[in-house]
Structure formats: structure tokens, C-alpha cells
Scaffold this motif. Structure first.
Motif, PDB file in Angstrom:
ATOM      1  N   GLU A  13       0.852  -0.973  -0.193  1.00  0.00           N
ATOM      2  CA  GLU A  13       0.100   0.411  -0.053  1.00  0.00           C
ATOM      3  C   GLU A  13       0.911   0.968  -0.072  1.00  0.00           C
ATOM      4  OE1 GLU A  13      -4.337  -2.193   1.691  1.00  0.00           O
ATOM      5  OE2 GLU A  13      -2.869  -0.473   3.294  1.00  0.00           O
ATOM      6  N   ALA A  14       2.058   1.071   0.982  1.00  0.00           N
ATOM      7  CA  ALA A  14       2.964   2.656   1.122  1.00  0.00           C
ATOM      8  C   ALA A  14       3.837   2.196  -0.577  1.00  0.00           C
ATOM      9  CB  ALA A  14       3.760   2.210   1.748  1.00  0.00           C
ATOM     10  N   LEU A  15       4.034   1.498  -1.161  1.00  0.00           N
ATOM     11  CA  LEU A  15       5.108   1.364  -1.651  1.00  0.00           C
ATOM     12  C   LEU A  15       3.400   1.766  -3.629  1.00  0.00           C
ATOM     13  CD1 LEU A  15       6.602  -1.058  -2.213  1.00  0.00           C
ATOM     14  CD2 LEU A  15       7.607   0.783  -2.390  1.00  0.00           C
ATOM     15  N   ALA A  16       2.608   1.778  -3.614  1.00  0.00           N
ATOM     16  CA  ALA A  16       1.226   1.853  -4.646  1.00  0.00           C
ATOM     17  C   ALA A  16       0.787   3.515  -4.155  1.00  0.00           C
ATOM     18  CB  ALA A  16      -0.457   0.984  -4.090  1.00  0.00           C
ATOM     19  N   GLU A  17       0.746   4.357  -2.844  1.00  0.00           N
ATOM     20  CA  GLU A  17       0.491   5.750  -2.495  1.00  0.00           C
ATOM     21  C   GLU A  17       1.985   6.563  -2.772  1.00  0.00           C
ATOM     22  OE1 GLU A  17      -0.617   5.546   1.336  1.00  0.00           O
ATOM     23  OE2 GLU A  17      -2.380   4.201   0.754  1.00  0.00           O
ATOM     24  N   ALA A  18       3.162   6.258  -2.913  1.00  0.00           N
ATOM     25  CA  ALA A  18       4.542   6.769  -2.740  1.00  0.00           C
ATOM     26  C   ALA A  18       4.171   7.581  -4.162  1.00  0.00           C
ATOM     27  CB  ALA A  18       5.485   6.062  -2.619  1.00  0.00           C
ATOM     28  N   GLU A  19       4.659   9.349  -4.180  1.00  0.00           N
ATOM     29  CA  GLU A  19       5.192   9.784  -5.063  1.00  0.00           C
ATOM     30  C   GLU A  19       6.532   9.342  -5.747  1.00  0.00           C
ATOM     31  OE1 GLU A  19       3.206  13.927  -4.262  1.00  0.00           O
ATOM     32  OE2 GLU A  19       3.824  12.903  -2.796  1.00  0.00           O
ATOM     33  N   ILE A  20       7.474   8.834  -5.054  1.00  0.00           N
ATOM     34  CA  ILE A  20       8.740   8.834  -5.235  1.00  0.00           C
ATOM     35  C   ILE A  20       9.722   7.885  -4.440  1.00  0.00           C
ATOM     36  CG2 ILE A  20       9.105  10.668  -3.863  1.00  0.00           C
ATOM     37  CD1 ILE A  20      12.116  11.393  -6.081  1.00  0.00           C
ATOM     38  N   ILE A  21      10.378   6.633  -5.116  1.00  0.00           N
ATOM     39  CA  ILE A  21      10.575   5.382  -4.326  1.00  0.00           C
ATOM     40  C   ILE A  21      11.992   5.833  -4.130  1.00  0.00           C
ATOM     41  CG2 ILE A  21      11.205   3.320  -4.104  1.00  0.00           C
ATOM     42  CD1 ILE A  21       8.323   2.671  -5.704  1.00  0.00           C
ATOM     43  N   LEU A  22      12.798   5.904  -3.650  1.00  0.00           N
ATOM     44  CA  LEU A  22      14.347   5.737  -2.951  1.00  0.00           C
ATOM     45  C   LEU A  22      14.799   4.693  -2.157  1.00  0.00           C
ATOM     46  CD1 LEU A  22      16.726   7.645  -3.175  1.00  0.00           C
ATOM     47  CD2 LEU A  22      16.381   7.807  -1.043  1.00  0.00           C
ATOM     48  N   VAL A  23      15.785   3.827  -3.841  1.00  0.00           N
ATOM     49  CA  VAL A  23      16.139   2.494  -2.885  1.00  0.00           C
ATOM     50  C   VAL A  23      17.492   2.720  -2.857  1.00  0.00           C
ATOM     51  CG1 VAL A  23      16.278   0.566  -3.804  1.00  0.00           C
ATOM     52  CG2 VAL A  23      14.685   1.231  -5.083  1.00  0.00           C
ATOM     53  N   GLY A  24      17.612   2.483  -1.418  1.00  0.00           N
ATOM     54  CA  GLY A  24      18.929   1.997  -0.992  1.00  0.00           C
ATOM     55  C   GLY A  24      20.028   0.693  -0.750  1.00  0.00           C
ATOM     56  N   ALA A  25      20.421   0.414  -1.694  1.00  0.00           N
ATOM     57  CA  ALA A  25      21.003  -1.140  -1.728  1.00  0.00           C
ATOM     58  C   ALA A  25      21.742  -1.863  -1.039  1.00  0.00           C
ATOM     59  CB  ALA A  25      20.527  -2.181  -2.441  1.00  0.00           C
ATOM     60  N   GLY A  26      22.333  -2.921  -0.121  1.00  0.00           N
ATOM     61  CA  GLY A  26      23.483  -2.805  -0.058  1.00  0.00           C
ATOM     62  C   GLY A  26      23.713  -4.375  -0.390  1.00  0.00           C
ATOM     63  N   ALA A  27      25.233  -4.589  -0.059  1.00  0.00           N
ATOM     64  CA  ALA A  27      25.533  -5.920  -0.181  1.00  0.00           C
ATOM     65  C   ALA A  27      24.398  -7.537   0.255  1.00  0.00           C
ATOM     66  CB  ALA A  27      26.688  -6.724   0.893  1.00  0.00           C
ATOM     67  N   GLY A  28      23.629  -7.600   1.362  1.00  0.00           N
ATOM     68  CA  GLY A  28      23.226  -8.124   1.153  1.00  0.00           C
ATOM     69  C   GLY A  28      22.342  -8.249   0.227  1.00  0.00           C
ATOM     70  N   LEU A  29      21.711  -7.333  -0.784  1.00  0.00           N
ATOM     71  CA  LEU A  29      20.797  -7.420  -1.826  1.00  0.00           C
ATOM     72  C   LEU A  29      21.392  -8.617  -2.795  1.00  0.00           C
ATOM     73  CD1 LEU A  29      18.090  -6.843  -3.930  1.00  0.00           C
ATOM     74  CD2 LEU A  29      19.619  -5.258  -4.653  1.00  0.00           C
ATOM     75  N   SER A  30      22.382  -8.057  -3.548  1.00  0.00           N
ATOM     76  CA  SER A  30      23.390  -9.068  -4.219  1.00  0.00           C
ATOM     77  C   SER A  30      23.058 -10.215  -3.857  1.00  0.00           C
ATOM     78  CB  SER A  30      24.423  -8.646  -4.257  1.00  0.00           C
ATOM     79  OG  SER A  30      24.631  -7.279  -5.536  1.00  0.00           O
ATOM     80  N   SER A  31      23.701 -10.992  -2.533  1.00  0.00           N
ATOM     81  CA  SER A  31      24.076 -11.712  -1.696  1.00  0.00           C
ATOM     82  C   SER A  31      22.637 -12.766  -1.565  1.00  0.00           C
ATOM     83  CB  SER A  31      25.007 -11.182  -0.006  1.00  0.00           C
ATOM     84  OG  SER A  31      24.614 -12.697  -0.181  1.00  0.00           O
ATOM     85  N   ALA A  32      21.445 -12.844  -1.479  1.00  0.00           N
ATOM     86  CA  ALA A  32      20.312 -12.784  -1.984  1.00  0.00           C
ATOM     87  C   ALA A  32      20.380 -12.777  -3.295  1.00  0.00           C
ATOM     88  CB  ALA A  32      19.398 -12.183  -1.154  1.00  0.00           C
ATOM     89  N   ALA A  33      20.580 -12.669  -4.739  1.00  0.00           N
ATOM     90  CA  ALA A  33      20.588 -12.488  -5.984  1.00  0.00           C
ATOM     91  C   ALA A  33      21.093 -13.449  -6.837  1.00  0.00           C
ATOM     92  CB  ALA A  33      20.996 -11.234  -6.741  1.00  0.00           C
ATOM     93  N   GLY A  34      22.006 -14.105  -5.375  1.00  0.00           N
ATOM     94  CA  GLY A  34      23.088 -15.205  -5.639  1.00  0.00           C
ATOM     95  C   GLY A  34      24.185 -14.786  -6.231  1.00  0.00           C
ATOM     96  N   LEU A  35      24.503 -13.779  -6.195  1.00  0.00           N
ATOM     97  CA  LEU A  35      25.879 -13.103  -6.352  1.00  0.00           C
ATOM     98  C   LEU A  35      27.012 -13.363  -4.550  1.00  0.00           C
ATOM     99  CD1 LEU A  35      25.867 -10.512  -8.148  1.00  0.00           C
ATOM    100  CD2 LEU A  35      26.460 -12.302  -8.669  1.00  0.00           C
ATOM    101  N   GLU A  36      26.747 -14.876  -3.996  1.00  0.00           N
ATOM    102  CA  GLU A  36      28.054 -14.782  -3.187  1.00  0.00           C
ATOM    103  C   GLU A  36      29.357 -15.098  -3.359  1.00  0.00           C
ATOM    104  OE1 GLU A  36      26.209 -15.907  -0.264  1.00  0.00           O
ATOM    105  OE2 GLU A  36      24.293 -17.338  -0.407  1.00  0.00           O
ATOM    106  N   TYR A  37      29.462 -14.325  -2.218  1.00  0.00           N
ATOM    107  CA  TYR A  37      31.209 -13.984  -2.310  1.00  0.00           C
ATOM    108  C   TYR A  37      32.253 -14.845  -1.605  1.00  0.00           C
ATOM    109  CZ  TYR A  37      31.775  -9.615  -4.573  1.00  0.00           C
ATOM    110  OH  TYR A  37      31.556  -8.907  -5.526  1.00  0.00           O
ATOM    111  N   SER A  38      31.227 -16.674  -1.352  1.00  0.00           N
ATOM    112  CA  SER A  38      31.835 -17.991  -0.721  1.00  0.00           C
ATOM    113  C   SER A  38      31.129 -18.333  -0.782  1.00  0.00           C
ATOM    114  CB  SER A  38      31.704 -17.023   0.904  1.00  0.00           C
ATOM    115  OG  SER A  38      30.713 -17.261   1.653  1.00  0.00           O
ATOM    116  N   GLY A  39      31.107 -20.324  -0.404  1.00  0.00           N
ATOM    117  CA  GLY A  39      30.819 -21.384  -0.259  1.00  0.00           C
ATOM    118  C   GLY A  39      31.459 -21.422  -1.776  1.00  0.00           C
ATOM    119  N   PRO A  40      30.097 -22.823  -2.504  1.00  0.00           N
ATOM    120  CA  PRO A  40      30.341 -23.422  -4.015  1.00  0.00           C
ATOM    121  C   PRO A  40      30.561 -22.401  -4.980  1.00  0.00           C
ATOM    122  CG  PRO A  40      28.282 -23.778  -3.106  1.00  0.00           C
ATOM    123  CD  PRO A  40      28.624 -23.097  -1.742  1.00  0.00           C
ATOM    124  N   ARG A  41      30.093 -21.602  -4.761  1.00  0.00           N
ATOM    125  CA  ARG A  41      30.707 -20.078  -6.231  1.00  0.00           C
ATOM    126  C   ARG A  41      32.045 -19.871  -5.797  1.00  0.00           C
ATOM    127  NH1 ARG A  41      29.835 -14.459  -6.680  1.00  0.00           N
ATOM    128  NH2 ARG A  41      29.426 -14.426  -9.364  1.00  0.00           N
TER     129      ARG A  41
END
Ligand code: ZN
Length: 283
Positions: A13-41
Motif C-alpha cells: 500500500e505504501a509503495l502504491a501510494e508513493a509519489e517517489i521511491i528511494l532505493v538504498g541497496a547494500g551487499a545483502g541484496l546481491s548476496s540474496a540475488a545469488g552473487l555469493e562471495y563464499s561457499g561453492p560459488r
């Protein structure tokens, strides 16, 4: 804590009503996306380097004091290629793009892997504040230009033998003749070029808008490595604008600031699951 489905509904609802969205992204986003820096990869892609240097993951390997430029660039070319040039736009970033949809938005990120660009976030809407693997700079910052490195990195990877590149492929500063570095912030010599300063100005302009609008600050995977870049400023913005909402998605530290607790929606759940659910409701 409010149950997950209710928080999802409130965030949607907040996103639907928003006039503007400011995204702030850190390492956790890319890690969750599959770009892990440790483990089998890591182990699957760095076997010769692990055997030679005892590396345990890509974070710590990035700080290894290589004795020669030939060894330094053999490692870094592999690291840059694997994290910047080889991956396609990861589905999580594509889902995030759908969450934004046609809303006005801007992104500040400490990630240096170019995923936002790949997932069709336009360059002029991005502030990659900590740099980008795809560029080289003078290691001593003798001048403030950066240099796109894709062809050089490919050549280095293709010509790496026994964890070294040929000396002829070692990049050299065109100005001072000294060594080059990757344009990521790791010491006082990080080069902030013209594009960096322009992006910073656009980010500042966006904050001025966000402070007076119905805004959602969508913070994803930002921990306490460098909280002064995104986490604390986002809390401050929400504190100063009663129309703003902070949606904080973070597996380890989802809690809001006590000052803004009524304007914060916290998600400790799986990032891909949360973003995919929000992207469905935003269709
Ligand atoms: Zn130089």
C-alpha cells in the motif's frame, strides 16, 4: 511484531501510494540475488588461488597483499569477471525493477557489481557511491578519470597461468606511469570522477524531493558495515518527513530506529521472497 502478510500488505500500500521511491541497496541484496562471495560459488571458481594462497572467500581475498602486479591482476581479473561481467541481470534485481514500475525513483547503492544497470535501471537514476568493478583508476589517484576495463579484464582472465598474468597485460596509469587499481572505495585513493559527482548531485536533488513528498525509502540488505552511507541517512529522512515510510528488508538487522518505529516496516524474511511478493502486488 506484526505478522508477515499484514506487513507485506502495508508495504504494498505504501509503495502504491508513493509519489517517489528511494532505493538504498547494500551487499545483502546481491548476496540474496545469488552473487555469493563464499561457499561453492567461490570454491568452484578460485581453486588454483585457494590452493596457492589459502583464500577462504572473495571478501578477504580482495585484501590479500599480492607480491607482484602479475599476481594481483590475475586474482582481480577473475574476481571482476565473475562478479561484474559474467552474470546476467539476476532475477531478484529484475523483480525489484518491477516493484518500482513506472514510479519516480532513485537508487543509492554500495554494490559495485553493475546489477542495477543490467536490470534496466537507467544510469541517470543510479548513484553507485562505492564505485564499479568495471572501471580502473590510478592506484594513487594522480588524476580523476576512470577507465572502462572489460576488454582488459577478459584478456587477463584468458591469459592467466599459474595465478599470474603476463607482464605485458599489467595496466599502467596513462598519467603517472604507476600501477592502476579497481575503482572501488577501499582506501583514501578512491577516485570520484565526473560521473560520480554528477550522480551525487542527482542523489542530493532526489533527497530534497523525498523530504517533502509522500515517499517510500526501500532499504534492502544494508547492514552495519557502512551505516553512515544509507542506513542512518534513510532513518534521518523518514524522521524529518512524516509522510515518508521506511521499508527495511534485512535478514540480520531489520529493526527500525525507535524514533521512526511507527513509520518503519521491517522484514527479516528472505529478500527474494519479499521482493517477489511486492512485485506481484504492484502489477
Ligand atoms: Zn597515476
Amino acid at each position: 511484531m506484526i505478522d508477515y502478510q499484514t506487513r507485506l500488505k502495508q508495504a504494498a500500500e505504501a509503495l502504491a501510494e508513493a509519489e517517489i521511491i528511494l532505493v538504498g541497496a547494500g551487499a545483502g541484496l546481491s548476496s540474496a540475488a545469488g552473487l555469493e562471495y563464499s561457499g561453492p560459488r567461490f570454491t568452484a571458481n578460485f581453486a588454483p588461488f585457494i590452493a596457492r594462497y589459502g583464500f577462504t572467500d572473495m571478501y578477504t581475498a580482495g585484501f590479500y597483499p599480492f607480491k607482484t602486479q602479475e599476481e594481483f591482476w590475475a586474482y582481480w581479473a577473475r574476481h571482476i569477471s565473475l562478479n561484474r561481467f559474467e552474470p546476467p541481470a539476476e532475477p531478484l534485481y529484475q523483480e525489484l525493477r518491477k516493484v518500482i514500475g513506472t514510479k519516480d525513483f532513485f537508487v543509492i547503492t554500495t554494490n559495485v557489481d553493475g546489477q542495477f544497470l543490467k536490470a534496466a535501471f537507467p544510469d541517470e537514476k543510479l548513484f553507485p557511491v562505492q564505485g564499479d568493478y568495471a572501471y580502473f583508476q590510478c592506484a594513487k589517484a594522480c588524476h580523476d578519470r576512470t577507465y572502462y576495463n572489460e576488454e582488459q579484464v577478459k584478456a587477463m582472465v584468458a591469459n592467466t597461468h599459474e595465478c599470474r598474468i603476463p607482464s605485458g597485460l599489467v595496466p599502467v596509469c596513462p598519467n603517472c606511469g604507476g600501477p592502476m587499481a579497481v575503482n572501488i572505495r577501499k582506501d583514501q585513493y578512491f577516485v570520484q570522477d565526473k560521473g560520480w559527482h554528477e550522480a551525487q548531485h542527482r542523489y542530493q536533488d532526489t533527497i530534497n524531493l523525498v523530504l517533502s513528498r509522500k515517499a517510500v525509502l526501500l532499504e534492502i540488505g544494508v547492514g552495519f558495515n557502512t551505516p553512515v552511507i544509507i542506513r542512518y541517512p534513510f532513518e534521518q529522512i523518514v524522521f524529518n518527513n512524516s509522510q515518508a515510510r521506511l521499508v527495511r528488508i534485512n535478514r540480520d538487522y531489520p529493526e527500525g530506529s525507535p524514533d521512526n518505529i511507527d513509520r518503519t516496516l521491517s522484514f527479516g524474511e528472505n529478500i527474494l521472497e519479499v521482493i517477489s511478493s511486492l512485485s506481484e502486488t504492484s502489477q
